[in-house]
Design a protein around this motif. Structure first.
Motif, PDB file in Angstrom:
ATOM      1  N   MET A 247       0.574  -1.128  -0.079  1.00  0.00           N
ATOM      2  CA  MET A 247      -0.296  -0.001  -0.271  1.00  0.00           C
ATOM      3  C   MET A 247       0.998   1.292  -0.089  1.00  0.00           C
ATOM      4  SD  MET A 247      -3.114   1.418  -0.557  1.00  0.00           S
ATOM      5  CE  MET A 247      -3.615  -0.301  -0.210  1.00  0.00           C
ATOM      6  N   SER A 248       1.956   1.659   0.817  1.00  0.00           N
ATOM      7  CA  SER A 248       2.460   2.380   0.758  1.00  0.00           C
ATOM      8  C   SER A 248       3.486   2.606  -0.293  1.00  0.00           C
ATOM      9  CB  SER A 248       3.585   2.372   2.046  1.00  0.00           C
ATOM     10  OG  SER A 248       3.672   2.279   3.167  1.00  0.00           O
ATOM     11  N   GLY A 249       4.205   1.627  -1.252  1.00  0.00           N
ATOM     12  CA  GLY A 249       5.041   2.094  -2.287  1.00  0.00           C
ATOM     13  C   GLY A 249       3.349   1.960  -3.333  1.00  0.00           C
ATOM     14  N   LEU A 250       2.186   1.627  -3.377  1.00  0.00           N
ATOM     15  CA  LEU A 250       1.673   2.220  -4.404  1.00  0.00           C
ATOM     16  C   LEU A 250       1.058   3.475  -4.643  1.00  0.00           C
ATOM     17  CD1 LEU A 250      -0.822   1.569  -5.985  1.00  0.00           C
ATOM     18  CD2 LEU A 250      -2.664   0.704  -4.241  1.00  0.00           C
ATOM     19  N   MET A 251       0.589   4.372  -3.147  1.00  0.00           N
ATOM     20  CA  MET A 251       0.549   5.428  -2.539  1.00  0.00           C
ATOM     21  C   MET A 251       1.874   6.663  -3.485  1.00  0.00           C
ATOM     22  SD  MET A 251      -2.480   6.283  -1.864  1.00  0.00           S
ATOM     23  CE  MET A 251      -2.883   4.295  -2.833  1.00  0.00           C
ATOM     24  N   ALA A 252       3.082   5.617  -3.251  1.00  0.00           N
ATOM     25  CA  ALA A 252       4.071   6.369  -3.553  1.00  0.00           C
ATOM     26  C   ALA A 252       4.960   7.255  -4.921  1.00  0.00           C
ATOM     27  CB  ALA A 252       5.226   5.990  -2.539  1.00  0.00           C
ATOM     28  N   THR A 253       4.401   5.266  -5.577  1.00  0.00           N
ATOM     29  CA  THR A 253       4.507   5.864  -7.110  1.00  0.00           C
ATOM     30  C   THR A 253       3.592   6.450  -7.523  1.00  0.00           C
ATOM     31  OG1 THR A 253       5.472   3.446  -6.661  1.00  0.00           O
ATOM     32  CG2 THR A 253       5.003   4.483  -8.859  1.00  0.00           C
ATOM     33  N   VAL A 254       2.045   5.715  -7.179  1.00  0.00           N
ATOM     34  CA  VAL A 254       1.376   6.976  -8.078  1.00  0.00           C
ATOM     35  C   VAL A 254       1.077   8.749  -8.105  1.00  0.00           C
ATOM     36  CG1 VAL A 254      -1.436   6.851  -7.630  1.00  0.00           C
ATOM     37  CG2 VAL A 254      -0.179   5.139  -7.743  1.00  0.00           C
ATOM     38  N   ALA A 255       1.944   8.892  -6.356  1.00  0.00           N
ATOM     39  CA  ALA A 255       1.780  10.344  -6.501  1.00  0.00           C
ATOM     40  C   ALA A 255       3.317  11.220  -7.144  1.00  0.00           C
ATOM     41  CB  ALA A 255       1.756  10.199  -4.904  1.00  0.00           C
ATOM     42  N   SER A 256       4.583  10.240  -6.927  1.00  0.00           N
ATOM     43  CA  SER A 256       5.129  10.402  -7.737  1.00  0.00           C
ATOM     44  C   SER A 256       5.016  10.526  -8.699  1.00  0.00           C
ATOM     45  CB  SER A 256       6.036   9.505  -7.653  1.00  0.00           C
ATOM     46  OG  SER A 256       7.957   9.783  -8.274  1.00  0.00           O
ATOM     47  N   ALA A 257       4.770   9.966  -9.878  1.00  0.00           N
ATOM     48  CA  ALA A 257       4.335   8.905 -12.038  1.00  0.00           C
ATOM     49  C   ALA A 257       2.893  10.641 -11.533  1.00  0.00           C
ATOM     50  CB  ALA A 257       3.250   7.763 -12.177  1.00  0.00           C
ATOM     51  N   ALA A 258       2.149  10.773 -11.236  1.00  0.00           N
ATOM     52  CA  ALA A 258       1.192  12.469 -10.880  1.00  0.00           C
ATOM     53  C   ALA A 258       2.204  13.332 -10.652  1.00  0.00           C
ATOM     54  CB  ALA A 258       0.083  11.735 -10.007  1.00  0.00           C
ATOM     55  N   LEU A 259       2.889  13.745 -10.104  1.00  0.00           N
ATOM     56  CA  LEU A 259       3.575  14.668 -10.719  1.00  0.00           C
ATOM     57  C   LEU A 259       4.920  14.775 -11.509  1.00  0.00           C
ATOM     58  CD1 LEU A 259       4.791  15.069  -6.463  1.00  0.00           C
ATOM     59  CD2 LEU A 259       2.865  16.627  -7.856  1.00  0.00           C
ATOM     60  N   ALA A 260       5.219  14.100 -11.702  1.00  0.00           N
ATOM     61  CA  ALA A 260       6.125  13.873 -13.234  1.00  0.00           C
ATOM     62  C   ALA A 260       5.357  14.252 -14.427  1.00  0.00           C
ATOM     63  CB  ALA A 260       6.670  13.537 -13.208  1.00  0.00           C
ATOM     64  N   ILE A 261       3.768  13.278 -14.736  1.00  0.00           N
ATOM     65  CA  ILE A 261       3.220  13.711 -15.509  1.00  0.00           C
ATOM     66  C   ILE A 261       2.641  15.007 -15.552  1.00  0.00           C
ATOM     67  CG2 ILE A 261       0.592  12.686 -17.046  1.00  0.00           C
ATOM     68  CD1 ILE A 261       1.393  10.129 -15.393  1.00  0.00           C
ATOM     69  N   LEU A 262       2.478  15.812 -14.199  1.00  0.00           N
ATOM     70  CA  LEU A 262       1.629  16.949 -14.438  1.00  0.00           C
ATOM     71  C   LEU A 262       2.169  18.271 -14.672  1.00  0.00           C
ATOM     72  CD1 LEU A 262      -0.440  16.949 -11.096  1.00  0.00           C
ATOM     73  CD2 LEU A 262      -0.771  16.921 -13.060  1.00  0.00           C
ATOM     74  N   ALA A 263       3.468  17.578 -14.681  1.00  0.00           N
ATOM     75  CA  ALA A 263       5.233  18.691 -14.700  1.00  0.00           C
ATOM     76  C   ALA A 263       4.745  18.536 -16.713  1.00  0.00           C
ATOM     77  CB  ALA A 263       6.380  18.053 -14.057  1.00  0.00           C
ATOM     78  N   THR A 264       4.066  18.236 -16.967  1.00  0.00           N
ATOM     79  CA  THR A 264       4.121  18.070 -18.783  1.00  0.00           C
ATOM     80  C   THR A 264       3.318  19.840 -18.919  1.00  0.00           C
ATOM     81  OG1 THR A 264       3.793  15.720 -18.874  1.00  0.00           O
ATOM     82  CG2 THR A 264       3.110  17.205 -20.432  1.00  0.00           C
ATOM     83  N   GLY A 265       2.940  19.896 -17.797  1.00  0.00           N
ATOM     84  CA  GLY A 265       1.490  20.915 -18.342  1.00  0.00           C
ATOM     85  C   GLY A 265       2.002  22.118 -18.969  1.00  0.00           C
TER      86      GLY A 265
END
Length: 374
Positions: A247-265
Motif C-alpha cells: 500500500m505504501s509503495g502504491l501510494m508513493a508510486t502513484v503520487a510520484s507518477a502524477a507529479l511527473a505527468i503534471l509537469a508536462t503542463g
C-alpha cells in the motif's frame, strides 16, 4: 605392607584440610594382570611429596567414588592459577546479611542508560533540537536548493521562449528530479523501480502530448495518468511484500507518477505563460530562502513573484495579467517548498524535492491561467 596401608588417604591432598582420616576403604577389586606389576613397583617407591597429585590410576576407592580432584589439590600440582581464573572459581564472600561484599563482587558494568543518552545528545538533529527548544521542527531546503530552483526555472523559461523541443530538455530533467525526490521525501530509498516507473510516466505524457498537440493536452495528460495508475496497481499486486508495504509503495508510486505527468503542463501551456510562470517561481524561491521572519518571508516572496510577472509580462505580450500569473505561480512554488520542507535534515531530499517541487507544483497553474489570460 600393601600400597593402601603404606600411603594413607591424606597423601592424596584431599582430606588433609579436614584433619581427619577417611574410613577404611572397601576391599580392592582384583586388577587385571597388566596393572599388577605397576602396583608392586609403585608400592616399593618411597613417598616423596605429600602435596603431589597421585598419578597412579588404579581402581581404588578414591577413583571410583570421587573422580573429581579437589581445587586445592589441582592447584598444588599445576602451580598458582592466573588471578582472573582464581577469582572466577572462588565463590563471593558474603557480608553480614548474606549479600556479596563490595570487595568480591564483580566490578560494576558501565551505565547502560548514560551511554545512549550521551550518544543521543551528540547525534541530535536540528529537528530534535527544535522540538526540545519548543520551535518548529520543519526545516526548509535553504539557499542552495533555492538557487538550483532558480537556475532550473530560468532554463524552463528560456526553453519555452526558444521552442517546444528546447523546452523538452529542462522539462525531462525536472520530471526526473521530481520522481526521485518524492520517493525519498516519503522515506523510500532505494526505490529504483518506483522512480523509474514514475519517470517513465512523465516521458509517456510528453510523448503523448507531442503526438496529439497542445489542443488535446488534457486528454493526453489525464489518459497517461490513468494508464500509469492502472499499471502501478498491477505491479503492486504482483509484489510479494506485505500488505502495508504494498500500500505504501502504491501510494508513493502513484503520487510520484502524477507529479511527473503534471509537469508536462509546461509543455502544454502557452510559451509566454511558461516564461512568466517559471521566472516568477525562480524569484519566489530565492526570496523565500532569505533569512526573514515567517510571515514577512511569505509576503516578500509573493510580492516578488507578482513583480516578476509584471516585469516579464510586458515583453512577452502577457501584459498586466502577468501579475496574477506570477502571483499564482509564486503561491504554488511556496506550497511546493513547504511540502519539501522535512523534519529531518536530509540533504538528498532538499536537493531533489526541494529543487523540483516548486516548479512542478506551478505547472497546472501556468497551464490553466495561461489558457485563460493569454
Amino acid at each position: 605392607m600393601s600400597s593402601d596401608q603404606q600411603y594413607p588417604y591424606g597423601s592424596y591432598g584431599t582430606y588433609e584440610p579436614y584433619g581427619q582420616q577417611p574410613q577404611q576403604q572397601p576391599q580392592q577389586q582384583q586388577q587385571p594382570e597388566p596393572y599388577q606389576g605397576h602396583q608392586d613397583a609403585y608400592a616399593q617407591q618411597p613417598y616423596q611429596d605429600a602435596g603431589a597429585t597421585q598419578t597412579w590410576q588404579g581402581d581404588t576407592w578414591d577413583t571410583q567414588y570421587q573422580p573429581v580432584v579437589q581445587p586445592h589439590a589441582a592447584a598444588d600440582a599445576a602451580g598458582p592459577p592466573p588471578q582472573h581464573a582464581t577469582a572466577a572459581a572462588l565463590p563471593p564472600e558474603n557480608g553480614p546479611h548474606g549479600a556479596p561484599t563490595a570487595s568480591t563482587s564483580a566490578p560494576p558494568a558501565p551505565d547502560a542508560e548514560a551511554a545512549p543518552e550521551n550518544g543521543a545528545q551528540t547525534r541530535l538533529t536540528a529537528a530534535q533540537r527544535a522540538r526540545a527548544e519548543g520551535r518548529s521542527p520543519i526545516i526548509a531546503p535553504g539557499v542552495q536548493p533555492a538557487g538550483l530552483t532558480a537556475v532550473l526555472g530560468l532554463l524552463v523559461a528560456g526553453g519555452a521562449a526558444l521552442g517546444t523541443y528546447a523546452l523538452l530538455v529542462p522539462l525531462v530533467l525536472l520530471q526526473a528530479v521530481t520522481a526521485a525526490g518524492w520517493f525519498r521525501l516519503n522515506g523510500m530509498w532505494p526505490a529504483r523501480q518506483g522512480i523509474a516507473l514514475a519517470f517513465a510516466g512523465g516521458l509517456a505524457a510528453d510523448a503523448a502530448l507531442l503526438a496529439v498537440g497542445r489542443d488535446n493536452a488534457p486528454a493526453a495528460i489525464i489518459g497517461t495518468l490513468g494508464v500509469w495508475v492502472l499499471l502501478t496497481l498491477v505491479l503492486q499486486l504482483r509484489s510479494h511484500a506485505s500488505a502495508d508495504e504494498r500500500m505504501s509503495g502504491l501510494m508513493a508510486t502513484v503520487a510520484s507518477a502524477a507529479l511527473a505527468i503534471l509537469a508536462t503542463g509546461f509543455l502544454a501551456a502557452s510559451p509566454d505563460a511558461v516564461t512568466v510562470g517559471a521566472i516568477a517561481v525562480a524569484v519566489a524561491a530565492v526570496a523565500r530562502a532569505l533569512p526573514l521572519p515567517g510571515v514577512v518571508s511569505v509576503v516578500v516572496s509573493l510580492s516578488a513573484a507578482a513583480g516578476a510577472g509584471i516585469a516579464v509580462g510586458g515583453p512577452t505580450g502577457v501584459g498586466s495579467a502577468g501579475a496574477l500569473l506570477g502571483f499564482a505561480s509564486g503561491a504554488c512554488a511556496l506550497i511546493g517548498l513547504r511540502v519539501a520542507s522535512y523534519d529531518y535534515p536530509s540533504r538528498f531530499v532538499h536537493m531533489t524535492a526541494g529543487v523540483a517541487l516548486p516548479l512542478t507544483a506551478a505547472a497546472p497553474a501556468v497551464y490553466l491561467l495561461g489558457r485563460a489570460l493569454v
